[in-house]
Structure formats: structure tokens, C-alpha cells
Write a protein that holds these residues in place. Structure first.
Motif, short mmCIF file in Angstrom:
data_model
loop_
_atom_site.label_atom_id
_atom_site.label_comp_id
_atom_site.label_asym_id
_atom_site.label_seq_id
_atom_site.Cartn_x
_atom_site.Cartn_y
_atom_site.Cartn_z
N ALA A 20 -1.38 -20.08 -84.16
CA ALA A 20 -2.33 -18.97 -84.34
C ALA A 20 -3.72 -19.37 -83.86
CB ALA A 20 -2.37 -18.55 -85.81
N LEU A 21 -4.11 -20.62 -84.14
CA LEU A 21 -5.41 -21.13 -83.68
C LEU A 21 -5.48 -21.14 -82.16
CD1 LEU A 21 -6.04 -24.16 -86.09
CD2 LEU A 21 -7.41 -22.07 -85.93
N ILE A 22 -4.39 -21.62 -81.55
CA ILE A 22 -4.34 -21.68 -80.08
C ILE A 22 -4.39 -20.28 -79.50
CG2 ILE A 22 -2.90 -22.32 -78.11
CD1 ILE A 22 -1.80 -24.66 -79.82
N GLN A 23 -3.61 -19.36 -80.07
CA GLN A 23 -3.58 -17.99 -79.57
C GLN A 23 -4.94 -17.31 -79.71
OE1 GLN A 23 -1.30 -16.44 -77.96
NE2 GLN A 23 0.67 -17.39 -78.39
N GLN A 24 -5.60 -17.53 -80.84
CA GLN A 24 -6.92 -16.92 -81.07
C GLN A 24 -7.94 -17.45 -80.07
OE1 GLN A 24 -7.84 -14.43 -83.39
NE2 GLN A 24 -9.63 -14.45 -82.04
N ALA A 25 -7.92 -18.78 -79.88
CA ALA A 25 -8.84 -19.40 -78.94
C ALA A 25 -8.61 -18.88 -77.53
CB ALA A 25 -8.68 -20.92 -78.98
N PHE A 26 -7.34 -18.77 -77.17
CA PHE A 26 -6.98 -18.31 -75.83
C PHE A 26 -7.39 -16.86 -75.63
CE2 PHE A 26 -3.63 -16.80 -72.78
CZ PHE A 26 -4.08 -17.51 -71.69
N GLY A 27 -7.12 -16.02 -76.63
CA GLY A 27 -7.51 -14.61 -76.54
C GLY A 27 -9.01 -14.44 -76.38
N ASP A 28 -9.78 -15.23 -77.12
CA ASP A 28 -11.24 -15.17 -77.02
C ASP A 28 -11.71 -15.60 -75.63
OD1 ASP A 28 -11.31 -14.37 -79.65
OD2 ASP A 28 -11.89 -16.34 -80.44
N LEU A 29 -11.09 -16.65 -75.10
CA LEU A 29 -11.48 -17.14 -73.77
C LEU A 29 -11.12 -16.14 -72.68
CD1 LEU A 29 -10.40 -20.87 -74.23
CD2 LEU A 29 -12.73 -20.08 -73.73
N LEU A 30 -9.98 -15.46 -72.83
CA LEU A 30 -9.59 -14.44 -71.85
C LEU A 30 -10.64 -13.34 -71.78
CD1 LEU A 30 -5.75 -13.83 -72.29
CD2 LEU A 30 -6.91 -14.66 -70.24
N GLY A 34 -12.07 -15.24 -66.66
CA GLY A 34 -10.75 -15.01 -66.09
C GLY A 34 -9.76 -16.12 -66.43
N PHE A 35 -8.48 -15.77 -66.39
CA PHE A 35 -7.42 -16.72 -66.70
C PHE A 35 -7.51 -17.97 -65.84
CE2 PHE A 35 -3.06 -18.18 -65.61
CZ PHE A 35 -2.76 -18.76 -66.84
N GLN A 36 -7.79 -17.79 -64.56
CA GLN A 36 -7.85 -18.94 -63.65
C GLN A 36 -8.92 -19.93 -64.06
OE1 GLN A 36 -5.81 -19.86 -61.56
NE2 GLN A 36 -4.87 -18.21 -60.39
N SER A 37 -9.99 -19.44 -64.68
CA SER A 37 -11.11 -20.31 -65.05
C SER A 37 -10.86 -21.08 -66.35
CB SER A 37 -12.39 -19.48 -65.20
OG SER A 37 -12.68 -18.78 -64.01
N ILE A 38 -9.88 -20.64 -67.11
CA ILE A 38 -9.61 -21.29 -68.39
C ILE A 38 -8.84 -22.59 -68.18
CG2 ILE A 38 -8.43 -21.07 -70.63
CD1 ILE A 38 -8.81 -18.04 -70.40
N THR A 39 -9.28 -23.66 -68.83
CA THR A 39 -8.58 -24.94 -68.76
C THR A 39 -7.99 -25.26 -70.13
OG1 THR A 39 -10.52 -26.24 -69.40
CG2 THR A 39 -10.24 -25.78 -67.04
N VAL A 40 -7.04 -26.18 -70.13
CA VAL A 40 -6.47 -26.63 -71.41
C VAL A 40 -7.56 -27.22 -72.28
CG1 VAL A 40 -4.87 -28.28 -72.48
CG2 VAL A 40 -4.15 -26.98 -70.47
N GLN A 41 -8.51 -27.90 -71.68
CA GLN A 41 -9.62 -28.48 -72.44
C GLN A 41 -10.45 -27.38 -73.11
OE1 GLN A 41 -12.07 -31.26 -70.30
NE2 GLN A 41 -13.60 -31.38 -71.92
N ASP A 42 -10.67 -26.27 -72.41
CA ASP A 42 -11.39 -25.14 -73.00
C ASP A 42 -10.67 -24.66 -74.27
OD1 ASP A 42 -13.27 -25.04 -70.94
OD2 ASP A 42 -12.10 -23.60 -69.77
#
Length: 199
Positions: A20-30, A34-42
Motif C-alpha cells: 500500500a505504501l509503494i502504491q501510494q507513493a507511485f500514484g503520487d509520483l504519477l 510522467g511514468f518515464q521520469s519516475i525511478t525506483v529510487q523516487d
């Protein structure tokens, strides 16, 4: 396959919390870039986890995107109980509206759309549309093979929903009105053997 609720219940609560933490972080970053700009470190920095924890749940950000779209769209279907319904014109119209609105939200929540993101949305959404349609058709019967009818109709629904979202006219119909207008086209594509009472 649609997610078995019993399987979901058996997942370790700590695993569910971390996901849930990962999904929330990912959703916020999206929503921010853009998806291409997101890194695993982000993602790990935003979720406040280490890289090893991330990779214990997802092999890469593409798998996370696939899972994210799958979970969010499934939640929309479950909100309307479409995953547990039978075929009726009302339910079919509700499914079309759900897809239109989901694509619109995906475009809004992802700051910069790219082809990989759009392709993943298309694949995950069409897959779940097809699963629902196969379930409905199996209970009613069709004049052609169930999978063929569901596949053709899933493409039709997704394509029409995409068309509606790409329509930039100020006076374009609402998602509900548009769904009602195209309902006969989608219904006929299903090649159902009989009509069932509307729910």
C-alpha cells in the motif's frame, strides 16, 4: 482471473501495508511527473523503504505500473459491483461509463502521458472488461464463441471510451449520455442469444 477475495485475505498484513505504501507513493509520483521520469529510487524515497524491500514486491517499475492500474481499475469495478453482476443493458451501460471515467482519471492523474503508460492502461483495462463480459456471456449464451464475443466487445468498449476522452468539443455528451448512445453497438457486438430482464 478476477482476484479471489479469500486469497487477498490470506496475504500477510505487513506485506499488504508495504504494498500500500509503494502504491501510494507511485500514484503520487504519477500525478507529479510522467511514468518515464519516475525511478525506483523516487518510489523508495517517497514510500520510505529501501530498494531491497521494493524488489521483494516488484521486479521493476513496469510491473508496479501494471499492478497499480489493475488494482485501481478493479476497485472502480467493485465499487459498482460489476464484477459480481449478471448481464443486463443497465450493467453494460454502467461498464461503459466506468471505462470512460477511468481513462479520463488516468489521463488526469498522470502528469505526462507516454506510449508505455497508455499501452499498459489499455492492456489491463481491456483484460478486466473481457473477463467480466465472458462471465456475463457464459450465463446468457451467445451465437458465437464466448471468448471471441468478449474480446471483440472489450476492444469496442475501450475504443469508444478512448474516443470520448479524446473529444475536445465543449459540447460533447456526458459519459452517461455517450454510453447510452453507443450501447446498441456494444450490445450487438456481444451476439447474445437472448435478452435478460434489466436489473
Amino acid at each position: 482471473m478476477l482476484l479471489n477475495q479469500e486469497t487477498e485475505i490470506k496475504i500477510d498484513p505487513r506485506v499488504k501495508r508495504t504494498q500500500a505504501l509503494i502504491q501510494q507513493a507511485f500514484g503520487d509520483l504519477l500525478a507529479e511527473k510522467g511514468f518515464q521520469s519516475i525511478t525506483v529510487q523516487d518510489i523508495t524515497q517517497r514510500a520510505e523503504i529501501n530498494r531491497a524491500t521494493f524488489y521483494a514486491h516488484f521486479p521493476d517499475k513496469f510491473a508496479l505500473l501494471e499492478n497499480h492500474i489493475q488494482q485501481v481499475f478493479r476497485a472502480e469495478l467493485e465499487k459498482r459491483t460489476l464484477h459480481a453482476c449478471h448481464y443486463s443493458e443497465d450493467n453494460l451501460q454502467a461498464l461503459i461509463v466506468t471505462v470512460i471515467e477511468f481513462i479520463g482519471q488516468a489521463n488526469t492523474h498522470c502528469k505526462s502521458l507516454d506510449s508505455q503508460f497508455e499501452l499498459m492502461v489499455e492492456r489491463q483495462v481491456r483484460k478486466q472488461i473481457q473477463e467480466i463480459l465472458e462471465l456475463w456471456i457464459s450465463k446468457v449464451g451467445a451465437d458465437i464463441e464466448t471468448q471471441t464475443a468478449a474480446t471483440a466487445s472489450s476492444w469496442t468498449i475501450y475504443g469508444l471510451a478512448l474516443q470520448h476522452n479524446q473529444d475536445k468539443r465543449s459540447n460533447k455528451p456526458s459519459s452517461e449520455t455517450f454510453a447510452k448512445q453507443v450501447l446498441p453497438l456494444v450490445r450487438d457486438n456481444l451476439h447474445l442469444q437472448q435478452e435478460t430482464p434489466q436489473a
